[in-house]
Design a protein around this motif. Structure first.
Motif, mmCIF file in Angstrom:
data_model
loop_
_atom_site.group_PDB
_atom_site.id
_atom_site.type_symbol
_atom_site.label_atom_id
_atom_site.label_comp_id
_atom_site.label_asym_id
_atom_site.label_seq_id
_atom_site.Cartn_x
_atom_site.Cartn_y
_atom_site.Cartn_z
ATOM 1 N N ASP A 6 24.009 24.267 -5.897
ATOM 2 C CA ASP A 6 24.606 25.355 -6.677
ATOM 3 C C ASP A 6 23.880 26.675 -6.440
ATOM 4 N N PHE A 7 23.401 26.867 -5.226
ATOM 5 C CA PHE A 7 22.845 28.140 -4.788
ATOM 6 C C PHE A 7 23.681 28.589 -3.589
ATOM 7 N N PRO A 8 23.844 29.890 -3.389
ATOM 8 C CA PRO A 8 24.862 30.364 -2.441
ATOM 9 C C PRO A 8 24.552 30.163 -0.964
ATOM 10 N N PHE A 78 18.042 30.498 13.810
ATOM 11 C CA PHE A 78 17.457 30.104 12.529
ATOM 12 C C PHE A 78 16.576 31.212 11.980
ATOM 13 N N ASP A 79 15.797 31.870 12.842
ATOM 14 C CA ASP A 79 14.954 32.981 12.395
ATOM 15 C C ASP A 79 15.806 34.110 11.822
ATOM 16 N N GLN A 80 16.889 34.437 12.518
ATOM 17 C CA GLN A 80 17.750 35.533 12.065
ATOM 18 C C GLN A 80 18.487 35.170 10.781
ATOM 19 N N TYR A 81 18.842 33.911 10.652
ATOM 20 C CA TYR A 81 19.505 33.482 9.415
ATOM 21 C C TYR A 81 18.573 33.655 8.223
ATOM 22 N N LEU A 82 17.325 33.249 8.387
ATOM 23 C CA LEU A 82 16.369 33.378 7.285
ATOM 24 C C LEU A 82 16.083 34.850 6.967
ATOM 25 N N GLN A 83 16.210 35.728 7.964
ATOM 26 C CA GLN A 83 16.081 37.163 7.688
ATOM 27 C C GLN A 83 17.219 37.651 6.789
ATOM 28 N N ILE A 84 18.413 37.107 7.012
ATOM 29 C CA ILE A 84 19.546 37.460 6.147
ATOM 30 C C ILE A 84 19.280 36.966 4.724
ATOM 31 N N VAL A 85 18.864 35.719 4.603
ATOM 32 C CA VAL A 85 18.598 35.144 3.275
ATOM 33 C C VAL A 85 17.498 35.926 2.571
ATOM 34 N N SER A 86 16.524 36.413 3.345
ATOM 35 C CA SER A 86 15.377 37.107 2.743
ATOM 36 C C SER A 86 15.708 38.517 2.290
ATOM 37 N N SER A 87 16.797 39.100 2.791
ATOM 38 C CA SER A 87 17.055 40.514 2.526
ATOM 39 C C SER A 87 18.389 40.816 1.845
ATOM 40 N N VAL A 88 19.377 39.936 1.982
ATOM 41 C CA VAL A 88 20.705 40.199 1.424
ATOM 42 C C VAL A 88 20.911 39.356 0.172
ATOM 43 N N SER A 89 20.889 40.006 -0.975
ATOM 44 C CA SER A 89 21.052 39.293 -2.244
ATOM 45 C C SER A 89 22.490 38.805 -2.402
ATOM 46 N N ALA A 90 22.620 37.522 -2.809
ATOM 47 C CA ALA A 90 23.935 36.959 -3.112
ATOM 48 C C ALA A 90 24.053 36.685 -4.608
ATOM 49 N N ASP A 91 23.358 37.490 -5.412
ATOM 50 C CA ASP A 91 23.425 37.346 -6.873
ATOM 51 C C ASP A 91 24.878 37.319 -7.343
ATOM 52 N N GLY A 92 25.171 36.398 -8.220
ATOM 53 C CA GLY A 92 26.485 36.353 -8.834
ATOM 54 C C GLY A 92 27.548 35.654 -8.015
ATOM 55 N N PHE A 331 11.533 31.591 -9.843
ATOM 56 C CA PHE A 331 11.294 31.380 -8.410
ATOM 57 C C PHE A 331 12.230 30.315 -7.847
ATOM 58 N N GLU A 332 12.289 29.177 -8.513
ATOM 59 C CA GLU A 332 13.090 28.067 -7.997
ATOM 60 C C GLU A 332 14.573 28.422 -7.955
ATOM 61 N N ASP A 333 15.043 29.188 -8.933
ATOM 62 C CA ASP A 333 16.464 29.522 -8.995
ATOM 63 C C ASP A 333 16.816 30.709 -8.102
ATOM 64 N N ALA A 334 15.821 31.519 -7.768
ATOM 65 C CA ALA A 334 16.083 32.695 -6.924
ATOM 66 C C ALA A 334 16.152 32.334 -5.449
ATOM 67 N N LEU A 335 15.523 31.221 -5.057
ATOM 68 C CA LEU A 335 15.481 30.845 -3.652
ATOM 69 C C LEU A 335 16.877 30.642 -3.087
ATOM 70 N N PHE A 336 17.097 31.195 -1.899
ATOM 71 C CA PHE A 336 18.390 31.129 -1.209
ATOM 72 C C PHE A 336 19.506 31.706 -2.080
ATOM 73 N N ARG A 337 19.128 32.757 -2.852
ATOM 74 C CA ARG A 337 20.103 33.428 -3.697
ATOM 75 C C ARG A 337 19.870 34.931 -3.759
ATOM 76 N N SER A 338 18.639 35.342 -4.039
ATOM 77 C CA SER A 338 18.434 36.697 -4.558
ATOM 78 C C SER A 338 17.902 37.707 -3.551
ATOM 79 N N GLY A 339 17.938 37.388 -2.242
ATOM 80 C CA GLY A 339 17.508 38.363 -1.251
ATOM 81 C C GLY A 339 16.092 38.838 -1.464
#
Length: 753
Positions: A6-8, A78-92, A331-339
């Motif tokens: 249930d994380f984006p 994979f490196d570029q994908y993690l850069q997207i996850v690290s910078s682009v918030s998918a909140d909501g 922290f746990e809920d923000a991972l792979f979600r909040s950029g």
């Protein structure tokens, strides 16, 4: 939606599982099923999973070596994908909304690049023909093979019926090729040899086509294949992921409009650096929002934000224990979600957790893993194997650094009235001593640990202390009384290292160069963990300190004591041979060496080096180091002092080191087993000692390195041109005529592979 996803943003392990299934590498499925939805993981485990689950099996089934361009493309993706996850918030947003964006904005382009790379390297069917929605990729590939592989018809005619029927089923798209069947294609042949079939090309294309057909059967992927085909024809544009995500978020946030006033109050007034009034007002707003949103569809996607700000509320109140619990939830809920909010939560949590009376070491480890995985920081412990052991992930100095950063991250001005952060005295700044004579030797207990320092205290064996302060008489007497040389301080200082550092001609301020301490200590047997042990923060290593003495006899003795020539030291993880080659380059052409040093880019490793040498005075994060460096570069006093230190450094090397002796040291290291192909992060990522020899036109050393396994075709990637640069290009670029002649002589004998 199932809570396990249930994380984006999907995790990398989910992506590996898709690739493994598409390629039919089944032995990895159980492990990947267990790890698929893990958001907290050791970054080294991901690298290991890529290697063991994809690259190694791919090599086994196709015969294509694992350092091939296809594996490099997958790793980069994979490196570029993690850069997207690290910078682009998918909140909501929900996963069902984010995945289509990733397919059309990320997966499409990488599948296109991968297919073009395969086509470029193996010259099979054009990739645009493989992504057709109305035909099978395997069918297309087999048809192409039948026409273009001259020996294919003969191959088929010499198969038994079962094997011909299997390939016919592949061609009809009634069966997908199994990985083992693809691997055994050549072994099944019973006809005359050679078969006149390019088996590697056949295996690679059938494998890739099999993966495409498997993905076509997955509804989510099938929708993007026509876009890939159009893109291969040059008729499709890339989707702007941040822009598309923002547009969806705007729609999602409309349902939160009745609550935005309260969210705004918390956003503005619970900032870390603004003064605050009555604390109860903000806690009431947080509780009210939780109550009103508990059954709202946007509660789960935004819950981390409330946990985060409630955690701050507890810090502002001086309650770090409760703050720790809420930071863990956030922290746990923000991972792979909040950029980028992941970064802010992690950095705040680190200073809070480290400041507890008993820091939560598991939580600290998870925070550090995520810092590294998302590219917010680099690893401090550089072992290759994944490990749950705390010391294999975090060094003690880091915990102290984070603790020291609490009050800068949460300044007094931002606390609630009357609140205090009572965390004791962190070890910040240099360890100073006002009167060395206050430390008295204890000859009755020669191995006694003492606490030294006025600004803060450091535990160290007294023998280490008296060698470091160069008190020969006391050191000699302690050894006579039975003091062991196989001891170390809490930071890793050892007697042999302190004795070698007294001989280090590159150190500022000047060291005495008194060799009595080394002669004294080196006369005793040394355990391997001591002679090969390095300090934590600065990563001082005996074999490198020996090289920095500029003396062959010192290096010979350290090797005799059991030093590993391939040990890594210095803040940027160098080998002794690499350090030696850099010193030779400096002695050969000081002006060019200095210019090269001053023009080096400011990498994460450079920033980490500043952090390790600054005793906590330049902040906690790499970003803090960059800001400090930028500020310093604008200060005339700093510029003057920096130039003065460089002048002294290069003058000292010129006066105290001999280029011929350093060449002899290099020869000794090479013949003693130094890896001449060892990759380093400086001067350029991927550079090797062999490349340094080529650059400096060190003819004899280059030749000796070739004899001891040097690979002149080994290349690093130039980030400007994205091209591969080997010793051939280096020798040409630096006009290294002598090395160039060697390369010209041996070029005809080097394998094209």
């Amino acid at each position: 939606m199932d809570s396990k996803y249930d994380f984006p943003y999907p995790t990398p392990f989910e992506a590996i599982r898709v690739i493994v299934n598409a390629l039919d590498i089944k032995h990895s499925n159980k492990y990947l099923d267990e790890r698929a939805y893990a958001r907290k993981y050791d970054p080294r485990e991901l690298k290991e999973a890529l290697s063991q689950c994809i690259f190694t099996p791919f090599e086994k089934y196709t015969g294509l070596k694992s350092n091939n361009p296809l594996c490099e493309l997958i790793e980069e993706a994979f490196d570029q994908y993690l850069q997207i996850v690290s910078s682009v918030s998918a909140d909501g947003l929900l996963r069902s909304e984010v995945v289509p964006i990733l397919l059309f904005g990320f997966v499409k382009d990488h599948l296109k690049d991968l297919s073009l790379s395969i086509y470029k390297n193996f010259k099979g069917p054009h990739p645009s023909t493989l992504f057709s929605h109305d035909s099978s990729a395997v069918t297309t590939t087999l048809d192409w093979i039948s026409v273009n592989e001259n020996g294919w018809d003969s191959y088929l005619s010499h198969l038994d019926k079962e094997q011909r029927d299997r390939i016919a089923a592949w061609s009809r798209n009634t069966d997908l090729p199994a990985s083992q069947s693809i691997q055994l294609l050549q072994a099944n042949y019973n006809g005359p040899r050679p078969e006149q079939v390019d088996w590697q090309r056949v295996r690679v294309f059938i494998f890739f086509s099999r993966a495409i057909d498997w993905l076509k059967r997955e509804n989510s992927f099938n929708s993007v294949f026509e876009e890939i085909r159009l893109s291969l024809w040059g008729g499709s544009n890339s989707l702007d992921i941040p822009k598309k995500v923002t547009a969806l978020q705007h729609t999602a946030k409309k349902s939160l409009s009745p609550f935005m006033s309260d969210f705004s109050i918390l956003q503005q007034h619970l900032r870390r650096t603004v003064s605050k009034d009555t604390p109860q007002k903000y806690l009431s707003i947080i509780k009210s929002l939780r109550s009103q949103l508990s059954n709202h569809p946007q509660y789960k996607p935004n819950k981390y934000w409330l946990d985060w700000h409630e955690a701050r509320w507890h810090v502002f109140s001086g309650d770090l224990v409760q703050a720790n619990s809420l930071y863990k939830l956030a922290f746990e809920d923000a991972l792979f979600r909040s950029g980028e909010n992941q970064k802010h939560i992690i950095e705040e949590a680190l200073v809070v957790v480290a400041s507890l009376d008993t820091p939560d070491r598991v939580f600290l480890k998870h925070l550090k893993w995520s810092l590294i995985q998302f590219g917010y920081d680099i690893a401090s412990v550089t072992t290759a194997q994944p490990s749950n052991k705390f010391s294999d992930n975090i060094e003690d100095w880091e915990v102290n650094l984070w603790k020291a950063g609490l009050k800068s991250k949460f300044p007094v001005v931002g606390l609630f009235p009357g609140a205090q952060l009572n965390t004791g005295t962190p070890k910040v700044g240099p360890l100073l001593f006002t009167d060395l004579s206050k430390v008295k030797p204890d000859f009755r207990n020669p191995n006694r640990q003492i606490k030294i320092g006025d600004t803060w205290k450091k535990a160290t064996p007294q023998l280490v202390w008296f060698i470091d302060t160069e008190n020969h008489e006391v050191s000699e007497k302690l050894l006579a009384k039975g003091a062991s040389v196989n001891v170390s301080s809490e930071s890793g200082d050892t007697p042999i290292l302190m004795a070698l550092e007294a001989l280090n001609v590159t150190e500022l301020p000047y060291r005495s160069l008194d060799e009595r301490f080394f002669r004294l200590i080196s006369s005793y047997p040394h355990q391997s963990n001591i002679i090969n042990g390095r300090t934590q923060k600065k990563r001082l290593l005996p074999i490198i300190s020996a090289v920095e003495s500029g003396r062959l006899d010192i290096v010979e003795k350290v090797l005799e004591l059991g030093a590993n020539t391939n040990g890594r030291g210095e803040t940027d993880e160098q080998t002794a041979l690499n350090v030696c080659m850099k010193r030779i380059a400096t002695l050969k052409d000081t002006a060019r060496a200095r210019q090269a040093q001053e023009s080096m880019p400011i990498t994460d490793e450079v920033l980490d080096s500043i952090r390790r040498h600054s005793a906590g005075l330049t902040g906690v994060s790499l970003e803090d180091q960059a800001l400090h460096l930028d500020k310093s570069k604008k200060d005339a006093r700093f510029i003057k002092i920096e130039k003065m230190c460089k002048d002294i450094f290069y003058q000292r090397i010129s006066e105290k080191m001999s280029i011929n002796t350093m060449r002899d040291i290099a020869k000794l290291l090479i013949t003693s087993g130094s890896d001449v192909n060892a990759e380093h992060s400086s001067p350029i990522k991927g550079y090797t000692p062999l490349m340094l020899a080529a650059e400096s036109d060190e003819y004899e050393l280059f030749n000796l390195m070739l004899i001891h396994g040097g690979n002149p075709k080994k290349a690093y990637r130039d980030i400007r041109s994205n091209g591969q640069v080997s010793c051939f290009e280096i020798a040409a670029n630096f006009d290294s005529k002598n090395v160039g002649r060697i390369l010209s002589d041996i070029a005809p004998y080097l394998s094209v592979h």
